[in-house]
Design a protein around this motif. Structure first.
Motif, PDB file in Angstrom:
ATOM      1  N   ILE A   7      37.191  34.937  40.599  1.00 47.27           N
ATOM      2  CA  ILE A   7      37.297  36.379  40.358  1.00 47.27           C
ATOM      3  C   ILE A   7      37.177  36.638  38.862  1.00 47.27           C
ATOM      4  CG2 ILE A   7      38.629  38.475  40.747  1.00 47.27           C
ATOM      5  CD1 ILE A   7      40.291  37.038  42.795  1.00 47.27           C
ATOM      6  N   ASP A   8      36.206  37.436  38.470  1.00 48.46           N
ATOM      7  CA  ASP A   8      36.049  37.816  37.060  1.00 48.46           C
ATOM      8  C   ASP A   8      35.994  36.597  36.144  1.00 48.46           C
ATOM      9  OD1 ASP A   8      35.957  40.450  37.717  1.00 48.46           O
ATOM     10  OD2 ASP A   8      37.778  41.050  36.667  1.00 48.46           O
ATOM     11  N   SER A   9      34.926  35.851  36.243  1.00 47.17           N
ATOM     12  CA  SER A   9      34.730  34.699  35.366  1.00 47.17           C
ATOM     13  C   SER A   9      33.237  34.488  35.164  1.00 47.17           C
ATOM     14  CB  SER A   9      35.361  33.434  35.958  1.00 47.17           C
ATOM     15  OG  SER A   9      35.136  32.321  35.102  1.00 47.17           O
ATOM     16  N   ASP A  43      35.404  45.537  42.167  1.00 46.25           N
ATOM     17  CA  ASP A  43      36.423  45.552  41.118  1.00 46.25           C
ATOM     18  C   ASP A  43      37.558  44.607  41.512  1.00 46.25           C
ATOM     19  OD1 ASP A  43      37.973  47.083  38.842  1.00 46.25           O
ATOM     20  OD2 ASP A  43      39.282  47.120  40.604  1.00 46.25           O
ATOM     21  N   ALA A  44      38.060  43.840  40.549  1.00 45.50           N
ATOM     22  CA  ALA A  44      39.051  42.801  40.850  1.00 45.50           C
ATOM     23  C   ALA A  44      40.322  43.368  41.470  1.00 45.50           C
ATOM     24  CB  ALA A  44      39.380  42.022  39.582  1.00 45.50           C
ATOM     25  N   GLU A  45      40.886  44.401  40.849  1.00 47.31           N
ATOM     26  CA  GLU A  45      42.137  44.947  41.378  1.00 47.31           C
ATOM     27  C   GLU A  45      41.961  45.487  42.790  1.00 47.31           C
ATOM     28  OE1 GLU A  45      45.417  48.516  40.760  1.00 47.31           O
ATOM     29  OE2 GLU A  45      43.701  48.391  39.409  1.00 47.31           O
ATOM     30  N   LEU A  46      40.912  46.275  42.996  1.00 46.03           N
ATOM     31  CA  LEU A  46      40.691  46.854  44.315  1.00 46.03           C
ATOM     32  C   LEU A  46      40.445  45.766  45.354  1.00 46.03           C
ATOM     33  CD1 LEU A  46      38.424  49.937  43.440  1.00 46.03           C
ATOM     34  CD2 LEU A  46      40.914  49.852  43.741  1.00 46.03           C
ATOM     35  N   ALA A  47      39.722  44.725  44.956  1.00 44.40           N
ATOM     36  CA  ALA A  47      39.439  43.634  45.890  1.00 44.40           C
ATOM     37  C   ALA A  47      40.706  42.890  46.273  1.00 44.40           C
ATOM     38  CB  ALA A  47      38.423  42.673  45.273  1.00 44.40           C
ATOM     39  N   ILE A  48      41.536  42.574  45.290  1.00 42.54           N
ATOM     40  CA  ILE A  48      42.767  41.826  45.579  1.00 42.54           C
ATOM     41  C   ILE A  48      43.684  42.637  46.479  1.00 42.54           C
ATOM     42  CG2 ILE A  48      44.867  40.884  44.538  1.00 42.54           C
ATOM     43  CD1 ILE A  48      43.138  40.132  42.098  1.00 42.54           C
ATOM     44  N   ARG A  49      43.825  43.914  46.185  1.00 42.36           N
ATOM     45  CA  ARG A  49      44.708  44.740  47.020  1.00 42.36           C
ATOM     46  C   ARG A  49      44.160  44.870  48.440  1.00 42.36           C
ATOM     47  NH1 ARG A  49      48.734  46.237  44.011  1.00 42.36           N
ATOM     48  NH2 ARG A  49      48.485  46.611  41.758  1.00 42.36           N
ATOM     49  N   ALA A  50      42.841  44.914  48.588  1.00 38.56           N
ATOM     50  CA  ALA A  50      42.246  44.976  49.927  1.00 38.56           C
ATOM     51  C   ALA A  50      42.504  43.674  50.681  1.00 38.56           C
ATOM     52  CB  ALA A  50      40.747  45.247  49.824  1.00 38.56           C
TER      53      ALA A  50
END
Length: 567
Positions: free
Chosen positions: A287-289, A332-339
């Motif tokens: 994620i994000d790298s 988006d990282a935050e939206l993906a993790i929360r999903a």
């Protein structure tokens, strides 16, 4: 008179740009006049910060945006100033830093046909065929301002690109006659000029990843800059607890997970050995790298499943890039993790499996922290471990560390062990000299914060310290600079020996990388900005010297340089 330059100043306010970092030239009379006119008539303008070096100007904007989350602006002089931005443009582009860059250009009339027509010899020499082309490969958007009638719309369009994922710098240029030209004011509805909303991960994909993570024996997340959004870092920590997932950082430029978390497994850079946790993982979620591992040295096992989430999963500006994931997702990282967390909440999870995974990663994390404590207590002269251990008590909840240790990136991260997203940053790019200007930008964004910059000795000289410390004093933005003096450029030495471990370079006494006799690093800052200077070596009382250094920084509000002569 209302001019294009007047409208440009207004659009900066509409974009909530608080600072403009400037290196003005003969192409800017219209802007200089517009700024003076606005001040004389009591209209607000952004804070104008004079920067004797263009690269430093953009680096300050870079650091400010990393802390504030708000884009800033830089104004430079024609193609000369554009080229002088150089490495700072690379860093802003690679780190996805939104910033507005405006450069003037040579007047396009030469016989007085218009106000602003050529009147200096240099304006013929500075007229080039494709000024925008100098930086186009690094920009999210570039254009030329040709009239004041739509200058606001042009700037707002540029900033839509800058602030929409993948974010990055934008570049505009304007001839002198255009900035001088009168125009009618234009009212813009900012609701119609917002950036594109972050990309969400679809429910089906979130469910797929949740099932994969829940079913794996040793799931591992690899990230580099997820923590640029502190809310994403908080979501990552919650996901780790929910499913029992370890986290490894590759070349981190932000704090992505607190270092005291039982799921934090450390970070890797260019080490010539394979990371045990990465090798043992049967599922790796990147994620994000940009560089999650270096395949020739360190990579997941052949049987590991690899999944990838990024706002730019194809890395469209990198000609050679692939990690061969099983699947990639643009989100988006935050939206993906929360999903993924929401989807995992609908699954029948094995409490026993999650408990076993959590215990495994807690044990690995605990052993890592114990090893670092042992390194700090060893009697080995002045090491990074010992220096950072002495520095750590001065790092509180209001301290920001800008880390550009280069070959010492990893031990600085490891031994300062940040536990708060937003506590430590790296440039996110590969051009050296970011930390000095970035420290000023951080201080301007958060005036009440204590700012510490950590730099190698070669990197310190790349920062243009004469310019950096003059700006720090002029604009009351003091910070503490740690210079890691290892007598030259270690990075080229490591690179040469990695490729030719038994070659002639491995036996040579001189690789043309030494700075001996070394400059007086503190004296440079003292001469330019009245900074206080300290030197520490293996025989120094680190606790005492650092206490004095921080006392000067906080009580006298002076910048401080501590040169650490490493063994």
């Amino acid at each position: 008179m209302y001019t294009t330059a007047t409208a440009f100043l207004e659009v900066l306010a509409e974009q909530d740009i608080s600072h403009v970092f400037v290196n003005l030239g003969s192409d800017h009379p219209g802007l200089v006049e517009a700024i003076a006119e606005a001040r004389a008539n009591g209209r607000p303008v952004p804070t104008i910060v004079t920067c004797p070096n263009e690269m430093v100007a953009l680096t300050i904007a870079h650091g400010h945006t990393q802390i504030s989350g708000k884009p800033q602006a830089v104004i430079v002089h024609v193609e000369c100033g554009t080229q002088a931005l150089a490495g700072a443009i690379h860093n802003a582009a690679k780190a996805r830093i939104p910033v507005l860059i405006l450069a003037g250009s040579s007047p396009y009339t030469q016989q007085g046909e218009m106000l602003g027509s050529r009147n200096e010899f240099i304006q013929w020499i500075q007229d080039v065929h494709d000024q925008r082309g100098l930086v186009r490969g690094y920009m999210r958007y570039d254009n030329e301002i040709r009239t004041g009638t739509n200058v606001k719309q042009l700037v707002h369009r540029a900033m839509q690109f800058a602030k929409s994922d993948p974010k990055g710098p934008v570049y505009l240029m304007a001839p002198r006659e255009v900035l001088e030209a009168p125009c009618d004011p234009v009212t813009v509805d900012m609701e119609r000029w917002q950036p594109v909303s972050p990309i969400a991960l679809g429910a089906k994909d979130a469910g797929f990843l949740a099932e994969k993570l829940a079913g794996a024996r040793r799931p591992l997340i690899v990230t580099s800059y997820l923590g640029r959004n502190p809310d994403a870092a908080a979501a990552l920590e919650a996901l780790c607890v929910q499913l029992g997932i370890g986290v490894m950082e590759s070349v981190p430029s932000y704090v992505n997970l607190p270092h005291d978390s039982p799921f934090y497994l450390g970070n890797f850079w260019n080490e010539p050995q394979r990371n045990q946790d990465l090798a043992e993982a049967d599922l790796v979620l990147v994620i994000d790298s940009d560089v999650p591992w270096i395949p020739t040295k360190n990579r997941p096992g052949e049987e590991a499943q690899i999944y990838h989430i990024d706002v730019d999963p194809l890395k469209e500006q990198m000609p050679l890039w692939y990690i061969e994931p099983n699947r990639s997702f643009r989100a988006d990282a935050e939206l993906a993790i929360r999903a993924i967390m929401d989807a995992a909440g609908e699954l029948e999870l094995s409490a026993e499996r999650i408990a076993e995974r959590s215990a495994h990663y807690a044990d690995r994390s605990g052993h890592r922290r114990a090893r670092l404590v042992d390194e700090q207590s060893k009697d080995g002269g002045l090491t990074i471990a010992r220096l950072m251990a002495a520095l750590r008590p001065h790092i509180d909840a209001e301290t920001i560390v800008m880390n550009e240790g280069i070959t010492n990136y990893q031990p600085v991260f490891d031994h300062l062990a940040p536990v708060r997203p937003g506590a430590m940053f790296a440039s996110g790019g590969g051009s050296l000299g970011w930390n000095g200007g970035a420290a000023i930008g951080a201080k301007m964004a958060r005036p009440d914060a204590t700012v510490v910059a950590v730099s190698g000795d070669g990197c310190y000289m790349f920062t243009v310290p004469s310019s950096v410390h003059w700006i720090a004093r002029r604009y009351n933005a003091p910070f503490l600079q740690i210079v890691l003096n290892n007598d030259g450029w270690n990075a080229p030495r490591h690179s040469a020996l990695a490729v030719h471990p038994d070659g002639h370079a491995s036996k040579a006494n001189d690789l043309d990388l030494s700075f001996s006799p070394a400059p007086d690093y503190g004296a440079i800052a003292a001469a330019a900005g009245g900074a206080a200077a300290f030197v520490v070596d293996r025989d120094s009382n680190l606790e005492s010297v650092l206490a004095q250094a921080f006392a000067v920084l906080k009580n006298e509000r002076r910048a401080v340089v501590v040169e650490a002569r490493l063994d």
